[in-house]
Design a protein around this motif. Structure first.
Motif, short mmCIF file in Angstrom:
data_model
loop_
_atom_site.label_atom_id
_atom_site.label_comp_id
_atom_site.label_asym_id
_atom_site.label_seq_id
_atom_site.Cartn_x
_atom_site.Cartn_y
_atom_site.Cartn_z
N PRO A 72 -13.06 58.59 25.24
CA PRO A 72 -12.46 57.61 26.16
C PRO A 72 -12.57 56.17 25.67
N GLY A 73 -13.71 55.81 25.07
CA GLY A 73 -13.88 54.46 24.55
C GLY A 73 -12.93 54.16 23.41
N GLU A 74 -12.79 55.12 22.48
CA GLU A 74 -11.87 54.93 21.35
C GLU A 74 -10.41 54.91 21.82
N LEU A 75 -10.13 55.70 22.84
CA LEU A 75 -8.79 55.72 23.39
C LEU A 75 -8.45 54.37 24.01
N ALA A 76 -9.41 53.77 24.72
CA ALA A 76 -9.20 52.44 25.31
C ALA A 76 -8.96 51.41 24.21
N LEU A 77 -9.69 51.54 23.09
CA LEU A 77 -9.49 50.62 21.96
C LEU A 77 -8.09 50.76 21.38
N LEU A 78 -7.61 52.01 21.27
CA LEU A 78 -6.28 52.25 20.72
C LEU A 78 -5.20 51.64 21.63
N ILE A 79 -5.38 51.75 22.94
CA ILE A 79 -4.43 51.17 23.88
C ILE A 79 -4.44 49.65 23.80
N SER A 80 -5.62 49.06 23.75
CA SER A 80 -5.72 47.59 23.62
C SER A 80 -5.06 47.12 22.33
N ALA A 81 -5.25 47.89 21.25
CA ALA A 81 -4.63 47.53 19.98
C ALA A 81 -3.10 47.57 20.08
N SER A 82 -2.57 48.56 20.79
CA SER A 82 -1.12 48.67 20.94
C SER A 82 -0.56 47.50 21.75
N LEU A 83 -1.27 47.08 22.79
CA LEU A 83 -0.84 45.91 23.57
C LEU A 83 -0.88 44.65 22.72
N PHE A 84 -1.95 44.49 21.95
CA PHE A 84 -2.12 43.31 21.11
C PHE A 84 -1.02 43.23 20.05
N ALA A 254 -12.58 42.06 24.25
CA ALA A 254 -12.79 42.89 23.06
C ALA A 254 -11.89 42.41 21.94
N LEU A 255 -12.48 41.92 20.85
CA LEU A 255 -11.70 41.50 19.69
C LEU A 255 -11.22 42.72 18.91
N PRO A 256 -9.98 42.68 18.39
CA PRO A 256 -9.52 43.81 17.57
C PRO A 256 -10.34 43.92 16.29
N SER A 257 -10.73 45.12 15.96
CA SER A 257 -11.53 45.38 14.76
C SER A 257 -10.63 45.97 13.68
N PRO A 258 -10.31 45.22 12.61
CA PRO A 258 -9.39 45.72 11.57
C PRO A 258 -9.86 47.06 10.99
N PHE A 259 -8.90 47.98 10.92
CA PHE A 259 -9.15 49.32 10.35
C PHE A 259 -10.40 49.96 10.97
N HIS A 260 -10.46 49.91 12.29
CA HIS A 260 -11.61 50.46 13.00
C HIS A 260 -11.80 51.95 12.72
N PHE A 261 -10.70 52.67 12.51
CA PHE A 261 -10.78 54.13 12.32
C PHE A 261 -10.81 54.52 10.85
N GLY A 262 -10.98 53.53 9.95
CA GLY A 262 -11.07 53.82 8.52
C GLY A 262 -9.91 53.20 7.74
N ALA A 263 -10.13 53.03 6.45
CA ALA A 263 -9.08 52.47 5.58
C ALA A 263 -7.88 53.40 5.54
#
Length: 480
Positions: A72-84, A254-263
């Motif tokens: 759920p936490g990673e999913l929330a990050l993915l949604i925030s990234a899409s909005l950003f 929450a600041l976007p974290s570049p390549f949070h899920f890996g290069a």
């Protein structure tokens, strides 16, 4: 120089003037597209665009994230990234940099066309490598779009009014089933899907939007969609169709974290799949820009199309850096422009700024998510129906007395409606065909272009002498 006080809501008799090289308003005599509205009006009308597109932005990361198996936490990050990233892409389209950006009230968000291929990639590569492989393919597909933009836009001569009208109509028709599903509760698995309460709430919202548009005047009339959404949401609480649970669990910042899920990783099959998706998205973006150009009364010529496609490509290539997906046009916002008659691109730019804030402040995004799906469905019927009506108006001006035009429109609409009426119609076809034809917009667009070639380009010189050629009834767009 201060912007003109010319209203952008009077139907537009103001003479068209292009913005300066930096994209700023051109002063007295400014076209409504380049008009800078007062701050309160700018933010409130920009918020309407966010409300209209929010569900479309968060749906792809929700589906892909679930397919990958994110927490759920990673999913929330993915949604925030899409909005950003949707906000960044929208700013790039509306404000523009150099020859990048259509400088029209053109909203960009996460393309839904890539969802199915991305799910397939996730199944093939497993949870650990799925997102890095997807992001690598998205980067390459975005670069392809950027480089191909000046060549792809030359297809404008194959989009005369009869093709434009057909595609615009299909844009509206293909979006209406989305609104209907929203009205029923979102998706078959949602609690209360198809219930009388959900459909009744959608009907109340629809009536509220229509009455606000009919009874209010001026600025408040232009906010009819936002007022209808707010009224529907208030009604939803006592009906048990909305709650504050999402707000309680959301992070404040929450600041976007570049390549949070890996290069990013580069897989040839994944790249090929998403490059095909990008070509489909470019076709739809071209059709959307042509439709929007008609509505705002500023022709989307070759340079405009090229600049818009470059923005799509650059935004798509940069989006994975911030954990986002491919960016493309959001057709539903074209309906909002037609409904409100507010043509200022700075309004949409304000919406882009709001999207960035929603991405940086998840708690704000959760407030927008309070709007229940049935409420969005009721408003969506008005929005998407408005797009279809714009297409019909364009067809009425396209010379439908020609038998060839009648065949072109009827066949293209029929082919475009196939995947809308029977979504699994192409399931047994090769993946390339499924990718192209799964969307009623792209399927109908391809058919309309091919029939236009057959009727008005192949042997056109011979038929023009009989009065049924393009010169007689189908004025083609001339590239500048």
């Amino acid at each position: 120089m201060a912007p003109s006080n010319t209203s952008s809501t009077d139907g537009g008799s103001t003479p068209a003037r292009n913005p300066g090289p930096d994209g700023t308003p051109a002063g007295p005599g400014t076209h409504p597209v380049d008009e800078l509205l007062p701050p309160v009006k700018l933010v409130s009308t920009g918020l309407q665009h966010v409300a209209a597109m929010y569900a479309g932005v968060v749906a792809p990361p929700l589906i892909v994230g679930a397919g990958v198996g994110l927490s759920p936490g990673e999913l929330a990050l993915l949604i925030s990234a899409s909005l950003f990233t949707a906000g960044l892409a929208t700013l790039l389209q509306t404000l523009g940099v150099w020859r990048i950006g259509a400088r029209l009230p053109f909203v960009n968000g996460v393309s839904f066309a890539g969802v199915a291929p991305m799910i397939a990639i996730a199944k093939e590569h497993g949870p650990k490598d799925a997102l890095p492989v997807i992001f690598g393919a998205v980067i390459v597909a975005g670069l392809l779009c950027f480089l191909a933009a000046p060549y792809f836009c030359k297809l404008i001569r194959f989009f005369p009014p009869v093709v434009q009208g057909t595609v615009i109509t299909l844009i509206g028709v293909s979006l209406l089933p989305v609104a209907v599903n929203w009205a029923r509760g979102g998706s078959p698995g949602a609690p209360g899907f198809g219930s009388t309460r959900a459909i009744g709430l959608a009907a109340i919202t629809l009536v509220a939007v229509v009455l606000c548009n009919r009874l209010l005047r001026g600025f408040w009339q232009q906010l009819s969609l936002l007022l209808g959404l707010a009224f529907g949401t208030l009604i939803a609480f006592p009906l048990g169709l909305a709650d504050f649970g999402a707000v309680k669990d959301a992070k404040i910042f929450a600041l976007p974290s570049p390549f949070h899920f890996g290069a990013p990783m580069f897989d040839a099959a994944a790249i090929a799949s998403l490059c095909i998706v990008m070509v489909v998205s470019m076709t739809e973006s071209t059709a959307d820009m042509l439709a929007l150009g008609k509505i705002v009364e500023r022709e989307a010529d070759e340079p405009t199309l090229a600049a818009g496609l470059r923005a799509d490509g650059l935004a798509t290539a940069l989006s994975p850096v911030f954990n986002g997906f491919a960016a493309s046009a959001f057709a539903q916002n074209i309906g909002l422009v037609a409904l409100t008659k507010i043509r200022s691109r700075f309004v949409v730019a304000a919406g882009g700024g709001i999207l960035i804030l929603l991405g940086l402040f998840p708690v704000l995004g959760s407030l927008v998510s309070l709007v229940p799906q049935p409420v969005l469905g009721g408003a969506g019927i008005v929005l998407f129906g408005t797009v279809a009506a714009s297409g019909i108006r364009t067809l009425a001006e396209a010379g439908m007395e020609s038998s060839s035009n009648t065949i072109l429109v009827s066949v293209s609409l029929g082919v475009g409606i196939i995947p809308i009426a029977v979504p699994n119609f192409y399931d047994s076809f090769p993946e390339t065909v499924r990718t192209l034809m799964h969307s009623g917009i792209s399927a109908g667009c391809v058919m309309a272009v091919l029939l236009n070639l057959l009727f008005h380009h192949v042997g056109a010189a011979r038929r023009s002498s009989t009065g049924d050629g393009p010169g007689a009834t189908v004025p083609t767009a001339t590239p500048s």
